[in-house]
Design a protein around this motif. Structure first.
Motif, PDB file in Angstrom:
ATOM      1  N   ILE A   1       0.835  -1.202  -0.105  1.00 32.84           N
ATOM      2  CA  ILE A   1      -0.173   0.286  -0.151  1.00 32.84           C
ATOM      3  C   ILE A   1       0.791   1.120   0.074  1.00 32.84           C
ATOM      4  N   ILE A   2       1.968   1.408   1.027  1.00 36.52           N
ATOM      5  CA  ILE A   2       2.683   2.570   0.934  1.00 36.52           C
ATOM      6  C   ILE A   2       3.460   2.709  -0.214  1.00 36.52           C
ATOM      7  N   THR A   3       3.580   1.580  -1.128  1.00 36.51           N
ATOM      8  CA  THR A   3       4.611   1.734  -2.027  1.00 36.51           C
ATOM      9  C   THR A   3       3.796   1.734  -3.432  1.00 36.51           C
ATOM     10  N   ILE A   4       2.448   2.042  -3.346  1.00 34.87           N
ATOM     11  CA  ILE A   4       1.720   1.969  -4.440  1.00 34.87           C
ATOM     12  C   ILE A   4       2.392   2.947  -5.581  1.00 34.87           C
ATOM     13  N   PRO A   5       2.997   4.040  -5.501  1.00 33.15           N
ATOM     14  CA  PRO A   5       3.745   4.764  -6.472  1.00 33.15           C
ATOM     15  C   PRO A   5       4.806   3.961  -7.382  1.00 33.15           C
ATOM     16  N   TRP A   6       5.128   3.132  -6.645  1.00 33.68           N
ATOM     17  CA  TRP A   6       6.490   2.316  -7.179  1.00 33.68           C
ATOM     18  C   TRP A   6       5.778   1.328  -7.936  1.00 33.68           C
ATOM     19  N   ALA A   7       4.513   0.613  -7.510  1.00 28.47           N
ATOM     20  CA  ALA A   7       3.793  -0.264  -8.245  1.00 28.47           C
ATOM     21  C   ALA A   7       3.494   0.401  -9.558  1.00 28.47           C
ATOM     22  N   ILE A   8       2.980   1.651  -9.649  1.00 29.39           N
ATOM     23  CA  ILE A   8       2.477   1.866 -10.685  1.00 29.39           C
ATOM     24  C   ILE A   8       3.679   2.000 -11.918  1.00 29.39           C
ATOM     25  N   ALA A   9       4.790   2.629 -11.329  1.00 24.37           N
ATOM     26  CA  ALA A   9       6.046   2.672 -12.040  1.00 24.37           C
ATOM     27  C   ALA A   9       6.431   1.264 -12.716  1.00 24.37           C
ATOM     28  N   SER A  10       6.522   0.249 -11.884  1.00 22.35           N
ATOM     29  CA  SER A  10       6.645  -0.884 -12.329  1.00 22.35           C
ATOM     30  C   SER A  10       5.602  -1.701 -13.409  1.00 22.35           C
ATOM     31  N   PHE A  11       4.489  -1.423 -13.195  1.00 22.07           N
ATOM     32  CA  PHE A  11       3.408  -1.885 -14.306  1.00 22.07           C
ATOM     33  C   PHE A  11       3.760  -0.888 -15.661  1.00 22.07           C
ATOM     34  N   ARG A  12       4.032   0.330 -15.618  1.00 20.18           N
ATOM     35  CA  ARG A  12       4.227   1.000 -16.811  1.00 20.18           C
ATOM     36  C   ARG A  12       5.760   0.345 -17.530  1.00 20.18           C
ATOM     37  N   LEU A  13       6.581   0.166 -16.871  1.00 17.01           N
ATOM     38  CA  LEU A  13       7.902  -0.285 -17.053  1.00 17.01           C
ATOM     39  C   LEU A  13       7.834  -1.788 -17.658  1.00 17.01           C
ATOM     40  N   ALA A  14       6.673  -2.538 -17.234  1.00 21.39           N
ATOM     41  CA  ALA A  14       6.371  -3.712 -17.774  1.00 21.39           C
ATOM     42  C   ALA A  14       5.698  -3.908 -18.952  1.00 21.39           C
ATOM     43  N   MET A  15       5.115  -2.763 -19.533  1.00 21.10           N
ATOM     44  CA  MET A  15       4.673  -2.718 -20.612  1.00 21.10           C
ATOM     45  C   MET A  15       5.534  -2.135 -21.471  1.00 21.10           C
ATOM     46  N   TYR A  16       6.486  -1.290 -21.203  1.00 26.04           N
ATOM     47  CA  TYR A  16       7.863  -0.950 -21.824  1.00 26.04           C
ATOM     48  C   TYR A  16       8.620  -2.067 -22.338  1.00 26.04           C
ATOM     49  N   VAL A  17       9.045  -2.772 -21.272  1.00 21.14           N
ATOM     50  CA  VAL A  17      10.028  -4.038 -21.519  1.00 21.14           C
ATOM     51  C   VAL A  17       9.130  -5.147 -22.372  1.00 21.14           C
ATOM     52  N   LEU A  18       7.638  -5.269 -22.352  1.00 20.08           N
ATOM     53  CA  LEU A  18       7.180  -6.189 -23.055  1.00 20.08           C
ATOM     54  C   LEU A  18       7.417  -5.880 -24.712  1.00 20.08           C
ATOM     55  N   TRP A  19       7.254  -4.405 -24.993  1.00 18.02           N
ATOM     56  CA  TRP A  19       7.240  -4.145 -26.409  1.00 18.02           C
ATOM     57  C   TRP A  19       8.408  -2.942 -26.533  1.00 18.02           C
ATOM     58  N   PRO A  20       9.648  -3.023 -26.405  1.00 19.10           N
ATOM     59  CA  PRO A  20      10.430  -2.132 -26.337  1.00 19.10           C
ATOM     60  C   PRO A  20      10.836  -1.202 -27.570  1.00 19.10           C
ATOM     61  N   PHE A  21      10.890  -2.010 -28.594  1.00 16.60           N
ATOM     62  CA  PHE A  21      11.285  -1.267 -29.953  1.00 16.60           C
ATOM     63  C   PHE A  21      10.539  -0.331 -30.469  1.00 16.60           C
ATOM     64  N   GLY A  22      11.026   0.767 -30.868  1.00 14.47           N
ATOM     65  CA  GLY A  22      10.130   1.958 -31.351  1.00 14.47           C
ATOM     66  C   GLY A  22       9.862   2.970 -30.210  1.00 14.47           C
TER      67      GLY A  22
END
Length: 133
Positions: A35-56
């Motif tokens: 709970i207190i680390t929810i901002p890091w969770a949001i960043a982690s999910f955002r990076l997961a989408m980036y790492v999933l499809w990084p080219f371009g």
């Protein structure tokens, strides 16, 4: 160029993108549970989408990133960043064993700084990377 990015992303997805994205999702779920680390969770999910499809796409430092982002990155580095960086290194080694995997190993190594310090960065299209300058 879009066709090349698509082909590279599909190969990336099969060989390491899915596994690394799952690692970021697991880190995000752990951060969300605490709970207190929810901002890091949001960043982690955002990076997961980036790492999933990084080219371009690429990352750039946000203009409004300040001391809070720096302090948040220190917390991230201690609890999740270095684990993800080790994952990038391990998949880079596995990819570098084959000749066709060497460019993907290099791309994986270039994701290490983002995995260590994700706050204060934004993901942009490679065509838009200089738009804010």
């Amino acid at each position: 160029m879009k066709l090349i990015n698509f082909v590279l992303n599909v190969i990336w997805l099969v060989f390491c993108g899915l596994w690394m994205a799952l690692a970021y999702v697991v880190a995000g779920i752990i951060c969300a549970i605490l709970i207190i680390t929810i901002p890091w969770a949001i960043a982690s999910f955002r990076l997961a989408m980036y790492v999933l499809w990084p080219f371009g796409r690429t990352t750039r430092v946000r203009d409004d990133a300040g001391a809070a982002s720096c302090a948040g990155n220190v917390v991230w580095l201690i609890f999740a960043g270095w684990w993800l960086a080790i994952g990038h290194i391990a998949t880079s080694i596995a990819l570098a064993v084959t000749i066709i995997g060497i460019p993907f190993a290099w791309a994986n190594l270039k994701l290490i700084p983002v995995s260590l310090m994700p706050l204060g960065r934004e993901i942009v299209s490679t065509e838009d990377r200089f738009a804010g300058w």
